[in-house]
Design a protein around this motif. Structure first.
Motif: not given
Length: 169
Positions: A43-53
């Motif tokens: 589900e994290l792909k939906i929540v963090f589609p850009l990944g992390r900086l």
């Protein structure tokens, strides 16, 4: 707003945040790091589609996350914090190395909200138009308020649009 319209606006929002807002931080030395393979399948792909900086500063790792609504609505919030060199130990004893820890695992982490009065995500208001121009204005507001994040990383000043969150010490 129909589900299809909401999904379309969300796609525009994710793209604009990735193109313009993330670039504000890339210019300050951050790199956009995709989610690890295991998280990208969840589900994290939906929540963090850009990944992390992420940005190394001295021995510390600065981390910023653009967290989008898990139900696919066009709204987001910005999480950020500093992972110390030794990583973090969670209250139940698990240890996360510095390069693995996300913002929610950091005891001193913050969220940047769109309002200084209430913990409101960056989202289109009930009466605002539901179009690309409104999305652009929303991201413009986040870009202006992102100075509070920069100031926190530099001086540890907590801005008026910031609220502390994360696990207790």
């Amino acid at each position: 707003m129909s589900k299809r319209e909401s999904e379309n606006l969300r796609a525009i929002l994710v793209q604009d945040v990735g193109d313009r807002l993330a670039n504000v931080f890339v210019k300050k030395g951050f790199s956009l790091v995709p989610l690890p393979a295991e998280e990208a399948k969840s589900e994290l792909k939906i929540v963090f589609p850009l990944g992390r900086l992420k940005r190394m500063r001295d021995d510390n790792l600065d981390v910023i996350e653009f967290q989008f609504d898990k139900y696919g609505r066009p709204k987001f919030v910005i999480n950020f914090g500093i992972v110390p060199p030794g990583g973090v130990t969670l209250p139940w004893g698990d240890h996360l190395d510095q390069n693995v820890a996300d913002v929610s695992a950091i005891s001193e982490s913050y969220r940047l909200y769109s309002s200084s009065l209430r913990a409101r995500w960056f989202e289109l208001g009930l009466l605002s138009p539901k179009n690309e121009q409104a999305i652009t204005s929303l991201v413009d507001k986040a870009i202006v308020l992102s100075n509070e994040i920069t100031n926190w990383f530099e001086c540890k000043n907590v801005g008026k649009h910031m609220k502390r969150f994360g696990l207790p010490v």
